[in-house]
Design a protein around this motif. Structure first.
Motif, PDB file in Angstrom:
ATOM      1  N   ASN A  88       4.179   0.903   2.888  1.00  0.00           N
ATOM      2  CA  ASN A  88       4.636  -0.227   3.696  1.00  0.00           C
ATOM      3  C   ASN A  88       5.557  -1.175   2.924  1.00  0.00           C
ATOM      4  OD1 ASN A  88       2.886  -1.599   2.009  1.00  0.00           O
ATOM      5  ND2 ASN A  88       1.706  -2.542   3.644  1.00  0.00           N
ATOM      6  N   ALA A  89       5.919  -0.816   1.677  1.00  0.00           N
ATOM      7  CA  ALA A  89       6.719  -1.751   0.876  1.00  0.00           C
ATOM      8  C   ALA A  89       7.777  -1.058   0.021  1.00  0.00           C
ATOM      9  CB  ALA A  89       5.795  -2.585   0.002  1.00  0.00           C
ATOM     10  N   GLY A  90       8.067   0.218   0.288  1.00  0.00           N
ATOM     11  CA  GLY A  90       9.091   0.911  -0.490  1.00  0.00           C
ATOM     12  C   GLY A  90       8.694   1.161  -1.933  1.00  0.00           C
ATOM     13  N   LEU A  91       7.420   1.473  -2.184  1.00  0.00           N
ATOM     14  CA  LEU A  91       6.919   1.702  -3.541  1.00  0.00           C
ATOM     15  C   LEU A  91       7.127   3.140  -4.015  1.00  0.00           C
ATOM     16  CD1 LEU A  91       3.472  -0.168  -3.316  1.00  0.00           C
ATOM     17  CD2 LEU A  91       5.710  -1.120  -3.839  1.00  0.00           C
ATOM     18  N   ALA A  92       7.148   4.088  -3.098  1.00  0.00           N
ATOM     19  CA  ALA A  92       7.218   5.509  -3.460  1.00  0.00           C
ATOM     20  C   ALA A  92       8.603   5.870  -3.992  1.00  0.00           C
ATOM     21  CB  ALA A  92       6.877   6.380  -2.267  1.00  0.00           C
ATOM     22  N   ASP A  93       8.605   6.585  -5.111  1.00  0.00           N
ATOM     23  CA  ASP A  93       9.843   7.130  -5.693  1.00  0.00           C
ATOM     24  C   ASP A  93       9.584   8.625  -5.899  1.00  0.00           C
ATOM     25  OD1 ASP A  93      12.032   7.911  -7.181  1.00  0.00           O
ATOM     26  OD2 ASP A  93      11.729   6.438  -8.787  1.00  0.00           O
ATOM     27  N   GLY A 129       0.565  17.871 -21.847  1.00  0.00           N
ATOM     28  CA  GLY A 129       0.557  16.814 -20.841  1.00  0.00           C
ATOM     29  C   GLY A 129       1.683  17.048 -19.848  1.00  0.00           C
ATOM     30  N   THR A 130       1.366  17.035 -18.573  1.00  0.00           N
ATOM     31  CA  THR A 130       2.328  17.349 -17.519  1.00  0.00           C
ATOM     32  C   THR A 130       2.260  16.286 -16.436  1.00  0.00           C
ATOM     33  OG1 THR A 130       1.979  19.702 -17.963  1.00  0.00           O
ATOM     34  CG2 THR A 130       3.019  19.126 -15.864  1.00  0.00           C
ATOM     35  N   ASN A 131       3.380  15.663 -16.119  1.00  0.00           N
ATOM     36  CA  ASN A 131       3.394  14.677 -15.041  1.00  0.00           C
ATOM     37  C   ASN A 131       3.135  15.356 -13.711  1.00  0.00           C
ATOM     38  OD1 ASN A 131       3.959  12.658 -16.869  1.00  0.00           O
ATOM     39  ND2 ASN A 131       6.112  12.495 -16.313  1.00  0.00           N
ATOM     40  N   ALA A 132       2.363  14.686 -12.880  1.00  0.00           N
ATOM     41  CA  ALA A 132       2.062  15.207 -11.547  1.00  0.00           C
ATOM     42  C   ALA A 132       3.320  15.219 -10.689  1.00  0.00           C
ATOM     43  CB  ALA A 132       0.986  14.356 -10.888  1.00  0.00           C
ATOM     44  N   GLU A 133       3.405  16.206  -9.809  1.00  0.00           N
ATOM     45  CA  GLU A 133       4.528  16.316  -8.878  1.00  0.00           C
ATOM     46  C   GLU A 133       4.039  15.995  -7.465  1.00  0.00           C
ATOM     47  OE1 GLU A 133       5.907  20.313  -9.353  1.00  0.00           O
ATOM     48  OE2 GLU A 133       6.689  19.930 -11.375  1.00  0.00           O
ATOM     49  N   PHE A 134       4.819  15.173  -6.779  1.00  0.00           N
ATOM     50  CA  PHE A 134       4.485  14.783  -5.416  1.00  0.00           C
ATOM     51  C   PHE A 134       5.604  15.187  -4.476  1.00  0.00           C
ATOM     52  CE2 PHE A 134       2.247  11.852  -8.197  1.00  0.00           C
ATOM     53  CZ  PHE A 134       0.959  11.990  -7.735  1.00  0.00           C
ATOM     54  N   SER A 135       5.246  15.470  -3.223  1.00  0.00           N
ATOM     55  CA  SER A 135       6.266  15.864  -2.255  1.00  0.00           C
ATOM     56  C   SER A 135       6.180  15.096  -0.947  1.00  0.00           C
ATOM     57  CB  SER A 135       6.149  17.361  -1.968  1.00  0.00           C
ATOM     58  OG  SER A 135       4.839  17.643  -1.535  1.00  0.00           O
ATOM     59  N   ASN A 136       5.090  14.391  -0.726  1.00  0.00           N
ATOM     60  CA  ASN A 136       4.908  13.679   0.538  1.00  0.00           C
ATOM     61  C   ASN A 136       4.416  12.255   0.297  1.00  0.00           C
ATOM     62  OD1 ASN A 136       5.428  15.947   2.299  1.00  0.00           O
ATOM     63  ND2 ASN A 136       3.463  16.750   1.615  1.00  0.00           N
ATOM     64  N   VAL A 137       4.863  11.361   1.140  1.00  0.00           N
ATOM     65  CA  VAL A 137       4.367   9.986   1.153  1.00  0.00           C
ATOM     66  C   VAL A 137       3.596   9.824   2.453  1.00  0.00           C
ATOM     67  CG1 VAL A 137       5.005   7.544   1.195  1.00  0.00           C
ATOM     68  CG2 VAL A 137       6.346   9.163  -0.165  1.00  0.00           C
ATOM     69  N   THR A 138       2.312   9.512   2.349  1.00  0.00           N
ATOM     70  CA  THR A 138       1.499   9.367   3.557  1.00  0.00           C
ATOM     71  C   THR A 138       1.464   7.928   4.044  1.00  0.00           C
ATOM     72  OG1 THR A 138      -0.507   9.151   2.237  1.00  0.00           O
ATOM     73  CG2 THR A 138       0.058  11.364   3.015  1.00  0.00           C
ATOM     74  N   ILE A 139       1.587   6.973   3.117  1.00  0.00           N
ATOM     75  CA  ILE A 139       1.604   5.545   3.447  1.00  0.00           C
ATOM     76  C   ILE A 139       2.554   4.872   2.475  1.00  0.00           C
ATOM     77  CG2 ILE A 139       0.246   3.406   3.517  1.00  0.00           C
ATOM     78  CD1 ILE A 139      -2.255   5.193   3.875  1.00  0.00           C
ATOM     79  N   HIS A 166       0.862  -1.189   0.000  1.00  0.00           N
ATOM     80  CA  HIS A 166       0.000   0.000   0.000  1.00  0.00           C
ATOM     81  C   HIS A 166       0.894   1.233   0.000  1.00  0.00           C
ATOM     82  CE1 HIS A 166      -3.401   2.406   2.180  1.00  0.00           C
ATOM     83  NE2 HIS A 166      -3.222   2.796   0.962  1.00  0.00           N
ATOM     84  N   CYS A 167       0.604   2.145  -0.919  1.00  0.00           N
ATOM     85  CA  CYS A 167       1.388   3.371  -1.005  1.00  0.00           C
ATOM     86  C   CYS A 167       0.479   4.516  -1.424  1.00  0.00           C
ATOM     87  CB  CYS A 167       2.510   3.195  -2.032  1.00  0.00           C
ATOM     88  SG  CYS A 167       3.563   4.656  -2.228  1.00  0.00           S
ATOM     89  N   THR A 185      -3.226  16.883  -5.409  1.00  0.00           N
ATOM     90  CA  THR A 185      -2.925  15.753  -6.264  1.00  0.00           C
ATOM     91  C   THR A 185      -2.560  14.564  -5.384  1.00  0.00           C
ATOM     92  OG1 THR A 185      -2.099  17.259  -7.954  1.00  0.00           O
ATOM     93  CG2 THR A 185      -1.476  14.954  -8.162  1.00  0.00           C
ATOM     94  N   ARG A 186      -3.139  13.414  -5.692  1.00  0.00           N
ATOM     95  CA  ARG A 186      -2.962  12.228  -4.854  1.00  0.00           C
ATOM     96  C   ARG A 186      -2.915  10.994  -5.752  1.00  0.00           C
ATOM     97  NH1 ARG A 186      -4.127  11.969   0.395  1.00  0.00           N
ATOM     98  NH2 ARG A 186      -5.203  13.942   0.256  1.00  0.00           N
ATOM     99  N   LEU A 187      -2.008  10.068  -5.449  1.00  0.00           N
ATOM    100  CA  LEU A 187      -1.920   8.780  -6.135  1.00  0.00           C
ATOM    101  C   LEU A 187      -1.811   7.702  -5.071  1.00  0.00           C
ATOM    102  CD1 LEU A 187      -1.556   6.971  -8.663  1.00  0.00           C
ATOM    103  CD2 LEU A 187       0.903   7.440  -8.494  1.00  0.00           C
ATOM    104  N   SER A 188      -2.690   6.708  -5.143  1.00  0.00           N
ATOM    105  CA  SER A 188      -2.707   5.638  -4.153  1.00  0.00           C
ATOM    106  C   SER A 188      -2.813   4.288  -4.846  1.00  0.00           C
ATOM    107  CB  SER A 188      -3.907   5.826  -3.212  1.00  0.00           C
ATOM    108  OG  SER A 188      -4.034   4.743  -2.323  1.00  0.00           O
TER     109      SER A 188
END
Length: 173
Positions: free
Chosen positions: A47-52, A35-45, A17-18, A149-152
């Motif tokens: 549990n498996a090292g999925l966030a880059d 077309g513009t890729n979303a930008e993320f700055s925080n990881v809220t969850i 889960h990420c 913006t959120r990706l889960s």
């Protein structure tokens, strides 16, 4: 074991889960008709090292079925002719597969969608945004909680139940 007992076969894996979100302080600018890729700055969850975060993507670590949810919102500030939230899955763009598009909007917009995907290990998930406005202006992604913006991704882990029958009587022969 008795003839009426059930065994639960479970490999004891926790579902991966990420969730990554934008910072909520400064909104990302989405140029007109680009077309513009979303930008993320925080990881809220995670549990498996999925966030880059350095590449604004999630990397699947284990093959399986995943529920993917993505949303973003904006204040249009003028007539928005088209807005779409897309998901790049391992180099291919998924459109309309649970991800929404809006047309001819003059108010605040929030796009949110959910889809279920079979994903191989090492598959990357990169959301992208596109908007086309009548006045050819850029739009800014919202910064309030409902518009960030959120990706889960959540892995669907299925347990299997088996019935085991054991004969306790004499062997026939």
């Amino acid at each position: 074991l008795g003839a009426s007992e059930w065994l639960l076969v479970d490999d004891q894996r926790a579902p991966h889960h990420c969730e990554m979100v934008a910072d909520g302080v400064t909104g990302q600018t989405i140029p007109n008709n680009t077309g513009t890729n979303a930008e993320f700055s925080n990881v809220t969850i995670d549990n498996a090292g999925l966030a880059d975060l350095s590449n604004d993507q999630i990397v699947i670590r284990r093959a399986g079925t995943y529920v993917v949810t993505y949303n973003w919102g904006t204040n249009t500030g003028g007539q928005l002719q088209f807005m779409s939230a897309n998901l790049n899955v391992g180099g291919s763009v998924v459109r309309g597969n649970g991800l929404l598009q809006a047309r001819e909007i003059t108010a605040n917009v929030i796009l949110s969608g959910t889809t279920t995907l079979q994903l191989a290990a090492s598959t990357t998930l990169v959301p992208s945004l596109i908007q086309i406005s009548a006045d050819a202006s850029s739009r800014t992604v919202g910064t309030t909680e409902g518009r960030r913006t959120r990706l889960s991704v959540i892995e669907m882990v299925v347990s299997v139940k088996m019935r085991t029958l054991v004969w306790a009587g004499p062997l026939l022969g």
